[in-house]
Structures are given as C-alpha cells and as structure tokens.
Design a protein around this motif. Sequence first.
Motif, PDB file in Angstrom:
ATOM      1  N   THR A 132      -0.284   2.874 -10.923  1.00 59.69           N
ATOM      2  CA  THR A 132      -1.086   4.066 -10.739  1.00 59.69           C
ATOM      3  C   THR A 132      -2.438   3.908 -10.775  1.00 59.69           C
ATOM      4  OG1 THR A 132       0.700   5.294 -11.492  1.00 59.69           O
ATOM      5  CG2 THR A 132      -1.463   6.477 -11.461  1.00 59.69           C
ATOM      6  N   ILE A 133      -2.948   2.991 -11.908  1.00 61.59           N
ATOM      7  CA  ILE A 133      -4.219   2.859 -11.934  1.00 61.59           C
ATOM      8  C   ILE A 133      -5.023   2.007 -10.974  1.00 61.59           C
ATOM      9  CG2 ILE A 133      -6.097   1.494 -13.459  1.00 61.59           C
ATOM     10  CD1 ILE A 133      -4.307   2.159 -15.719  1.00 61.59           C
ATOM     11  N   CYS A 134      -4.217   1.002 -10.437  1.00 62.55           N
ATOM     12  CA  CYS A 134      -4.740   0.137  -9.424  1.00 62.55           C
ATOM     13  C   CYS A 134      -4.770   0.960  -8.039  1.00 62.55           C
ATOM     14  CB  CYS A 134      -3.691  -1.040  -8.913  1.00 62.55           C
ATOM     15  SG  CYS A 134      -4.001  -2.325 -10.322  1.00 62.55           S
ATOM     16  N   ASP A 135      -3.831   2.056  -8.013  1.00 58.03           N
ATOM     17  CA  ASP A 135      -3.711   2.711  -6.616  1.00 58.03           C
ATOM     18  C   ASP A 135      -4.820   3.705  -6.854  1.00 58.03           C
ATOM     19  OD1 ASP A 135      -2.382   3.659  -4.049  1.00 58.03           O
ATOM     20  OD2 ASP A 135      -2.074   5.456  -5.433  1.00 58.03           O
ATOM     21  N   LEU A 136      -5.471   4.225  -7.800  1.00 58.83           N
ATOM     22  CA  LEU A 136      -6.384   5.150  -7.931  1.00 58.83           C
ATOM     23  C   LEU A 136      -7.763   4.601  -7.677  1.00 58.83           C
ATOM     24  CD1 LEU A 136      -5.209   7.087 -11.154  1.00 58.83           C
ATOM     25  CD2 LEU A 136      -5.710   8.084  -9.007  1.00 58.83           C
ATOM     26  N   ILE A 137      -7.658   3.125  -8.116  1.00 54.49           N
ATOM     27  CA  ILE A 137      -9.029   2.171  -7.741  1.00 54.49           C
ATOM     28  C   ILE A 137      -9.044   2.034  -6.303  1.00 54.49           C
ATOM     29  CG2 ILE A 137      -9.930  -0.030  -8.121  1.00 54.49           C
ATOM     30  CD1 ILE A 137      -8.788   0.055 -11.042  1.00 54.49           C
ATOM     31  N   GLY A 138      -7.926   1.581  -5.736  1.00 50.56           N
ATOM     32  CA  GLY A 138      -7.933   1.514  -4.503  1.00 50.56           C
ATOM     33  C   GLY A 138      -8.384   2.705  -3.448  1.00 50.56           C
ATOM     34  N   ARG A 139      -8.099   4.081  -3.876  1.00 54.07           N
ATOM     35  CA  ARG A 139      -8.110   5.205  -3.320  1.00 54.07           C
ATOM     36  C   ARG A 139      -9.721   5.465  -3.165  1.00 54.07           C
ATOM     37  NH1 ARG A 139      -3.631   9.593  -4.941  1.00 54.07           N
ATOM     38  NH2 ARG A 139      -2.740   8.117  -5.920  1.00 54.07           N
ATOM     39  N   THR A 140     -10.463   5.331  -4.449  1.00 54.62           N
ATOM     40  CA  THR A 140     -11.728   5.761  -4.611  1.00 54.62           C
ATOM     41  C   THR A 140     -12.917   4.704  -4.677  1.00 54.62           C
ATOM     42  OG1 THR A 140     -11.431   5.226  -6.917  1.00 54.62           O
ATOM     43  CG2 THR A 140     -10.860   7.460  -6.353  1.00 54.62           C
ATOM     44  N   ILE A 197     -13.754   2.643  -2.133  1.00 53.57           N
ATOM     45  CA  ILE A 197     -14.495   2.654  -1.020  1.00 53.57           C
ATOM     46  C   ILE A 197     -14.308   4.013  -0.359  1.00 53.57           C
ATOM     47  CG2 ILE A 197     -14.970   0.287  -0.640  1.00 53.57           C
ATOM     48  CD1 ILE A 197     -12.632   0.164   1.183  1.00 53.57           C
ATOM     49  N   MET A 198     -14.284   4.944  -0.694  1.00 56.68           N
ATOM     50  CA  MET A 198     -13.640   6.251  -0.381  1.00 56.68           C
ATOM     51  C   MET A 198     -14.757   6.709   0.701  1.00 56.68           C
ATOM     52  SD  MET A 198     -13.177  10.021  -2.452  1.00 56.68           S
ATOM     53  CE  MET A 198     -11.739   9.425  -3.172  1.00 56.68           C
ATOM     54  N   PRO A 199     -14.371   7.245   1.907  1.00 55.20           N
ATOM     55  CA  PRO A 199     -13.015   7.715   2.275  1.00 55.20           C
ATOM     56  C   PRO A 199     -11.901   6.722   2.606  1.00 55.20           C
ATOM     57  CG  PRO A 199     -14.625   7.996   4.025  1.00 55.20           C
ATOM     58  CD  PRO A 199     -15.285   7.416   3.133  1.00 55.20           C
ATOM     59  N   PHE A 200     -12.262   5.377   2.822  1.00 59.32           N
ATOM     60  CA  PHE A 200     -11.398   4.522   3.018  1.00 59.32           C
ATOM     61  C   PHE A 200     -10.472   4.056   1.920  1.00 59.32           C
ATOM     62  CE2 PHE A 200     -15.031   4.026   6.044  1.00 59.32           C
ATOM     63  CZ  PHE A 200     -14.249   4.318   6.876  1.00 59.32           C
ATOM     64  N   GLU A 201      -9.368   3.399   2.154  1.00 56.76           N
ATOM     65  CA  GLU A 201      -8.493   2.676   1.069  1.00 56.76           C
ATOM     66  C   GLU A 201      -8.320   1.434   0.951  1.00 56.76           C
ATOM     67  OE1 GLU A 201      -4.835   4.580   0.097  1.00 56.76           O
ATOM     68  OE2 GLU A 201      -5.524   6.589   0.654  1.00 56.76           O
ATOM     69  N   VAL A 202      -8.429   0.814  -0.172  1.00 59.17           N
ATOM     70  CA  VAL A 202      -8.073  -0.648  -0.461  1.00 59.17           C
ATOM     71  C   VAL A 202      -6.590  -0.764  -0.679  1.00 59.17           C
ATOM     72  CG1 VAL A 202      -8.586  -2.785  -1.886  1.00 59.17           C
ATOM     73  CG2 VAL A 202     -10.254  -1.152  -1.152  1.00 59.17           C
ATOM     74  N   PRO A 203      -5.781  -1.686  -0.229  1.00 60.20           N
ATOM     75  CA  PRO A 203      -4.487  -1.745  -0.481  1.00 60.20           C
ATOM     76  C   PRO A 203      -4.210  -2.116  -2.041  1.00 60.20           C
ATOM     77  CG  PRO A 203      -4.852  -3.036   1.488  1.00 60.20           C
ATOM     78  CD  PRO A 203      -6.294  -2.636   0.858  1.00 60.20           C
ATOM     79  N   VAL A 204      -3.207  -1.572  -2.556  1.00 60.79           N
ATOM     80  CA  VAL A 204      -2.943  -1.767  -4.019  1.00 60.79           C
ATOM     81  C   VAL A 204      -2.652  -3.128  -4.281  1.00 60.79           C
ATOM     82  CG1 VAL A 204      -0.474  -1.157  -3.888  1.00 60.79           C
ATOM     83  CG2 VAL A 204      -1.825  -0.716  -5.777  1.00 60.79           C
ATOM     84  N   SER A 205      -2.153  -3.818  -3.311  1.00 59.36           N
ATOM     85  CA  SER A 205      -1.618  -5.204  -3.387  1.00 59.36           C
ATOM     86  C   SER A 205      -2.978  -6.344  -3.767  1.00 59.36           C
ATOM     87  CB  SER A 205      -1.002  -5.914  -2.278  1.00 59.36           C
ATOM     88  OG  SER A 205      -1.782  -5.798  -1.160  1.00 59.36           O
ATOM     89  N   SER A 243       0.888  -1.148   0.102  1.00 63.12           N
ATOM     90  CA  SER A 243       0.087  -0.090   0.061  1.00 63.12           C
ATOM     91  C   SER A 243       0.839   1.265  -0.071  1.00 63.12           C
ATOM     92  CB  SER A 243      -0.974   0.063   1.022  1.00 63.12           C
ATOM     93  OG  SER A 243      -1.834   1.378   1.289  1.00 63.12           O
ATOM     94  N   PHE A 244       0.416   2.341  -0.798  1.00 60.17           N
ATOM     95  CA  PHE A 244       0.934   3.653  -0.668  1.00 60.17           C
ATOM     96  C   PHE A 244       0.329   4.584   0.207  1.00 60.17           C
ATOM     97  CE2 PHE A 244       2.044   1.451  -4.490  1.00 60.17           C
ATOM     98  CZ  PHE A 244       3.181   1.834  -5.049  1.00 60.17           C
ATOM     99  N   THR A 245      -0.360   4.251   1.142  1.00 57.51           N
ATOM    100  CA  THR A 245      -1.094   4.980   2.142  1.00 57.51           C
ATOM    101  C   THR A 245      -0.137   5.688   3.235  1.00 57.51           C
ATOM    102  OG1 THR A 245      -2.897   3.384   1.852  1.00 57.51           O
ATOM    103  CG2 THR A 245      -2.776   5.073   3.753  1.00 57.51           C
TER     104      THR A 245
END
Length: 328
Positions: free
Chosen positions: A288-296, A298-306, A182-184
């Motif tokens: 980057t695409i996977c990270d953007l999906i993870g961020r959005t 279930i916003m405001p929470f994040e899903v790990p990019v892994s 995760s890049f959080t």
Amino acid sequence: MTTTAPARTHRAPGRLFDPLLLVGVLAVAGLLALSLFTGVYDVMGADDGRQMFAITRIPRTIALVLAGAAMAMCGLVMQLLTQNRFVEPTTTGTTEWAGLGLLAVMILMPGAGIMPRMVGAIVAAFIGTMVFFLFLRRVSLRSSLIVPIVGIMLGAVVGSVSTFLALQTDMLQNLGVWFAGSFTSVLRGQYEALWIVLLVVVGVFIAADRFTVAGLGEEISTNVGLNYNRIILLGTGLIAIATGVVTVVVGNLPFLGLIVPNIVSMLRGDDLRSNLPWVCLLGIAIVTICDLIGRTIIMPFEVPVSLILGIVGAAVFIALLLRQRRRG
C-alpha cells in the motif's frame, strides 16, 4: 533438502494475537483508508464520484490487501521449505514461469479470458517451482547465497525464452505490461479472480505447523511421521496459485516475499504461527505504501508499484546480505 541458512533469532514463542497486533491492524486500516481517497479523480466532489469510487478505488484497495498478504506468505512458505531466507517467487524463477504460462496461453488461445490465462500461469508456476526444488536437491553447494543465485539463473533462462517467444509473435509489448506490476488497471469486474488467493492465505494458516516441521529437513520430518514430499507439493501448489493469480491480475511484485518475512523475523523471532498475522499486515502495508508513492510521486501520472518495490526490496536484500556477512 538441507541448506545452510543465515543465523536465526530464537525468542520465546509469541501469542497468535496480542495488543500490538491491534495497533498494527489500525495502522494498516489507516493506510487503506488513505488509499481509498488518494488519486487524481475527485471522488468526493464530482457528480459521478460515488460511482467511480465503487468502480476503481474499492477494487484497487481490496487488490492491495489480497496481493500483499498472499505474496508475503508465499515468501515465508518458500523460505521455510528451502531453509533459506533469501528466496521468494521472484528469486526462484516462479514469477518468470508464471509469465511464460500466461504468454503460452495467449499465443495458443488469443481470445482467452482471464480464467484460462490464470490456469496457464498457475500450471507453469507450479512446474517451475518444482523444477527449482528438484534442481536444488542436486546442488552440492547449498549456502544461503547459492540457493537464490540458482533461482535467479533459472528465472533468467525462462525469462529469455519468454522474450524470444514474445518477439516471434509480436507480443513483446504485452509481456512488458504484464510484468510491470501495477494496480492501475484493477477495476470492478476485472479483479474478482484475485479473491482466489484468499484460499492460499487460509491454507498457509492451516498448514503452518506442518510447514514448520518440513522446514527442519526431510530426515527430521520423516522421523516425526510427516510426509515430507506431500508437504513440498502442498507448499508448491499454494505458491503457484498465488503467484499465477497475482501475475495475471496485477503483475510482478518483486522482493515482497523476501523483505516481509525477514523483517518480521528480526523483530519477533521465528515462531511461525504467531508471526503469520504480522506477515500479512506488513505485506499489505508495504504494498500500500509503495502504491501510494507510485500514485503521488509524479501525479497526475503513476509509477508502477513494481518499480518502487524493486528499489526498496533491492536495498533490503543488500542489507540482509551485509548483515549475514557481519555474522560470519
């Protein structure tokens, strides 16, 4: 070391830079710009928005670039050295070894900073990758499926050892956090060590021709005057550095080194040197695409990019297996 790899697509060698590459660069730049301005915190309207932008968004985006490019190129190098399209750090146990090294440092030196942890992860990743290569030389069945199965089995054994040690030392939760890529937590002052992987990218570019020759096998490499074992050590060192650093700073990025080289090869053929910029760009784009999906998602929470990468990578892995089966 000779393995039976899936059928390769032979095309005329491409130029290192071409007009389409500029289009790819612009597309990836657009994704990175979107990454800079995606998030719950309003960096444009808040009073401290500029400060938060510098502390969180810029480091995170730089980390996406460095980790994506390095791990994609690690997969490419590993596939060349094993002559198998289905291997990369997460299917050969390299990532699990890096995690074991990180855990060992944290057990022996509880207050260790990021550099000692990184050194431990790199050393363990190097040892694990060499164990995989040595084991592979003694496997009589070297089909394209046997090789990753061997790596996954070795990784499972190492992962079990890590889990046991973590249970014995009450560090199981920390182990789970480390492996959840995760890049959080990438912030200014905590990600700078990731710049080390830029050396890996440069090293792969410099040694591209040697890796290509080594990918033809030990006998051919020796006949043309190349020190095969030295190239194996160089490739293993580069893979270990990238995997160890990324594991410590970001965590596990599964299947990235598997899907990127295969997609580039299917689209452009197997000219390594001209494919390198595309491997970098596609690795950055997918992360980057996977990270953007993870961020959005279930916003405001994040899903790990892994998690996102695991789903995408598993689907592509199955598609590659089916494609090979159709080809016989």
